[in-house]
Design an enzyme around this catalytic site. Sequence first.
Site, PDB file in Angstrom:
ATOM      1  N   THR A 150     -13.629   0.571   5.145  1.00 26.80           N
ATOM      2  CA  THR A 150     -13.560   1.076   3.707  1.00 26.80           C
ATOM      3  C   THR A 150     -13.443  -0.257   2.909  1.00 26.80           C
ATOM      4  OG1 THR A 150     -10.968  -0.036   3.977  1.00 26.80           O
ATOM      5  CG2 THR A 150     -11.470   2.321   4.383  1.00 26.80           C
ATOM      6  N   LEU A 162      -8.811   4.784   2.249  1.00 25.36           N
ATOM      7  CA  LEU A 162      -8.171   5.975   2.761  1.00 25.36           C
ATOM      8  C   LEU A 162      -7.658   6.888   1.658  1.00 25.36           C
ATOM      9  CD1 LEU A 162      -6.762   4.110   5.878  1.00 25.36           C
ATOM     10  CD2 LEU A 162      -9.212   5.217   5.519  1.00 25.36           C
ATOM     11  N   TYR A 207       1.682  -8.782   9.942  1.00 23.41           N
ATOM     12  CA  TYR A 207       0.874  -7.538   9.477  1.00 23.41           C
ATOM     13  C   TYR A 207       1.607  -6.671  10.461  1.00 23.41           C
ATOM     14  CZ  TYR A 207      -2.705  -3.727   8.810  1.00 23.41           C
ATOM     15  OH  TYR A 207      -3.327  -2.611   8.828  1.00 23.41           O
ATOM     16  N   SER A 255      -0.524   1.236  11.536  1.00 24.52           N
ATOM     17  CA  SER A 255      -1.874   0.784  12.009  1.00 24.52           C
ATOM     18  C   SER A 255      -1.876   0.700  13.424  1.00 24.52           C
ATOM     19  CB  SER A 255      -2.184  -0.818  11.515  1.00 24.52           C
ATOM     20  OG  SER A 255      -3.014  -1.387  12.448  1.00 24.52           O
ATOM     21  N   ASP A 263       2.943  -0.367  -8.637  1.00 20.81           N
ATOM     22  CA  ASP A 263       2.782  -1.134  -7.688  1.00 20.81           C
ATOM     23  C   ASP A 263       3.919  -0.543  -6.551  1.00 20.81           C
ATOM     24  OD1 ASP A 263       3.731  -3.183  -5.992  1.00 20.81           O
ATOM     25  OD2 ASP A 263       4.034  -4.759  -7.419  1.00 20.81           O
ATOM     26  N   LYS A 298       3.927  -3.147  10.093  1.00 20.96           N
ATOM     27  CA  LYS A 298       3.196  -1.831  10.675  1.00 20.96           C
ATOM     28  C   LYS A 298       4.199  -1.460  11.775  1.00 20.96           C
ATOM     29  CE  LYS A 298      -0.269  -1.497   7.863  1.00 20.96           C
ATOM     30  NZ  LYS A 298      -0.305  -0.646   6.783  1.00 20.96           N
TER      31      LYS A 298
HETATM   32  N1  LIG Z   1      -9.370   0.308   6.920  1.00 16.90           N
HETATM   33  C1  LIG Z   1      -8.600   0.061   8.156  1.00 16.90           C
HETATM   34  O1  LIG Z   1      -9.509  -0.168   9.025  1.00 16.90           O
HETATM   35  C2  LIG Z   1      -7.325   0.085   8.351  1.00 16.90           C
HETATM   36  C3  LIG Z   1      -6.827   0.094   9.712  1.00 16.90           C
HETATM   37  C4  LIG Z   1      -5.404   0.313   9.804  1.00 16.90           C
HETATM   38  C5  LIG Z   1      -4.525   0.482   8.933  1.00 16.90           C
HETATM   39  N2  LIG Z   1      -4.976   0.411   7.427  1.00 16.90           N
HETATM   40  C6  LIG Z   1      -4.075   0.836   6.581  1.00 16.90           C
HETATM   41  O2  LIG Z   1      -4.315   1.671   5.620  1.00 16.90           O
HETATM   42  C7  LIG Z   1      -4.029   1.604   4.285  1.00 16.90           C
HETATM   43  C8  LIG Z   1      -5.176   1.647   3.380  1.00 16.90           C
HETATM   44  O3  LIG Z   1      -6.305   0.714   3.970  1.00 16.90           O
HETATM   45  P1  LIG Z   1      -7.656   0.776   3.229  1.00 16.90           P
HETATM   46  O4  LIG Z   1      -8.551   0.411   4.246  1.00 16.90           O
HETATM   47  O5  LIG Z   1      -7.787   2.200   2.449  1.00 16.90           O
HETATM   48  O6  LIG Z   1      -7.551  -0.336   1.986  1.00 16.90           O
HETATM   49  P2  LIG Z   1      -8.129  -0.476   0.527  1.00 16.90           P
HETATM   50  O7  LIG Z   1      -8.074  -2.110   0.338  1.00 16.90           O
HETATM   51  O8  LIG Z   1      -9.593   0.238   0.220  1.00 16.90           O
HETATM   52  O9  LIG Z   1      -7.326   0.465  -0.242  1.00 16.90           O
HETATM   53  C9  LIG Z   1      -5.823  -0.214  -0.622  1.00 16.90           C
HETATM   54  C10 LIG Z   1      -5.554   0.302  -1.967  1.00 16.90           C
HETATM   55  O10 LIG Z   1      -4.308   0.027  -2.220  1.00 16.90           O
HETATM   56  C11 LIG Z   1      -4.165  -0.602  -3.534  1.00 16.90           C
HETATM   57  N3  LIG Z   1      -2.909  -1.613  -3.555  1.00 16.90           N
HETATM   58  C12 LIG Z   1      -3.042  -3.105  -3.116  1.00 16.90           C
HETATM   59  N4  LIG Z   1      -1.583  -3.419  -3.389  1.00 16.90           N
HETATM   60  C13 LIG Z   1      -1.002  -2.277  -3.901  1.00 16.90           C
HETATM   61  C14 LIG Z   1       0.488  -2.073  -4.248  1.00 16.90           C
HETATM   62  N5  LIG Z   1       1.322  -3.154  -4.313  1.00 16.90           N
HETATM   63  N6  LIG Z   1       0.833  -0.947  -4.747  1.00 16.90           N
HETATM   64  C15 LIG Z   1      -0.102   0.128  -4.868  1.00 16.90           C
HETATM   65  N7  LIG Z   1      -1.278   0.062  -4.404  1.00 16.90           N
HETATM   66  C16 LIG Z   1      -1.722  -1.008  -3.879  1.00 16.90           C
HETATM   67  C17 LIG Z   1      -5.360  -1.355  -3.845  1.00 16.90           C
HETATM   68  O11 LIG Z   1      -5.551  -1.745  -5.129  1.00 16.90           O
HETATM   69  C18 LIG Z   1      -6.417  -0.413  -3.189  1.00 16.90           C
HETATM   70  O12 LIG Z   1      -7.009   0.404  -3.783  1.00 16.90           O
HETATM   71  C19 LIG Z   1      -3.299  -0.021   4.466  1.00 16.90           C
HETATM   72  O13 LIG Z   1      -1.986   0.137   4.501  1.00 16.90           O
HETATM   73  C20 LIG Z   1      -3.995  -0.570   5.482  1.00 16.90           C
HETATM   74  O14 LIG Z   1      -3.187  -1.563   6.231  1.00 16.90           O
HETATM   75  C21 LIG Z   1      -6.296   0.436   7.276  1.00 16.90           C
END
Ligand SMILES: NC(=O)c1ccc[n+]([C@@H]2O[C@H](COP(=O)([O-])OP(=O)(O)OC[C@H]3O[C@@H](n4cnc5c(N)ncnc54)[C@H](O)[C@@H]3O)[C@@H](O)[C@H]2O)c1
Length: 253
Positions: free
Chosen positions: A194, A17, A159, A146, A57, A163
């Site tokens: 993703t 995202l 989780y 989420s 981080d 959220k």
């Molecule tokens: N993909 C989905 O279906 C979905 C649905 C609901 C919510 N979300 C939320 O959206 C957000 C992003 O999801 P995504 O699917 O893009 O995940 P992703 O794993 O593709 O990307 C997450 C990114 O965060 C980075 N990261 C991990 N720990 C970190 C930290 N401590 N500090 C900084 N960066 C850090 C990772 O290196 C990665 O680049 C998350 O919070 C997730 O809970 C995603």
Amino acid sequence: MQISGSSAVVVGGAGGLGEATVRRLHAAGAKVVVADLADEKGKALEQELGVRYVRTDATSEDDVQAALAEAESAGPLRISVDAHGGPASGGRLVGKDGSPLDLAGFRTTIDVYLTGVFNVLRLAAAAIARQEPLDGGRGVIVSTASIAAYEGQIGQLPYAAAKGGVVSMTLVAARDLSPLGIRVVTIAPGTFNTPAYGKAGDQLEAYWGPQIPYPKRMGLPAEYAGLVQHIVENDYLNGEVVRLDGALRFPPK
Ligand SMILES: NC(=O)c1ccc[n+]([C@@H]2O[C@H](COP(=O)([O-])OP(=O)(O)OC[C@H]3O[C@@H](n4cnc5c(N)ncnc54)[C@H](O)[C@@H]3O)[C@@H](O)[C@H]2O)c1
């Protein structure tokens, strides 16, 4: 608010995202800082787009301050988007063997998914508060929750709790920051395909697609990024959590 000419931080900007958001804000003329822990991807984005990558981080005060300082040095910092991920623990509250859900795992999940978002929110707010107002407003902070905040599934308690905290911070933060002209909006995604899902992405598409009322597919990162752009540009959106889920409501499992 106009994106062009503003500087922006995207925490988790090397993720699914986040990367789509980086590309969108960059294309709209923002100077973007990618704040993430994924060095390889972050540096690749730096090379390709000319954005800046700062290893960050989200739970670290020093790291987030450094990313914000980098963004401030590039231009007026008006946009902060937090879409970072990380480890999440789960399991039934009481396991089949009668043991209670792990406390350490709960704490880790809250640390990454709630405390990390709070850390970015507070530091970004203080940094945006230093900018000169533009048409009365200073900027906007977008966090990522989420739909699990509302319909946590079996095994998702830590989780969902984190959220839910992100959802609950949204209005209070918008109220707190209203005298400064800083808006706060949260996106609550449904299921997005993703890299978070790795090789399981195709199986998840086949599993979730038919369950989503319309469109019958998982969300596209570009759709999340499109909403971020709209939130930034629409000054009347504030203190709200926007579901982006194709009308999906998570079933119990
Ligand atoms: N993909 C989905 O279906 C979905 C649905 C609901 C919510 N979300 C939320 O959206 C957000 C992003 O999801 P995504 O699917 O893009 O995940 P992703 O794993 O593709 O990307 C997450 C990114 O965060 C980075 N990261 C991990 N720990 C970190 C930290 N401590 N500090 C900084 N960066 C850090 C990772 O290196 C990665 O680049 C998350 O919070 C997730 O809970 C995603």
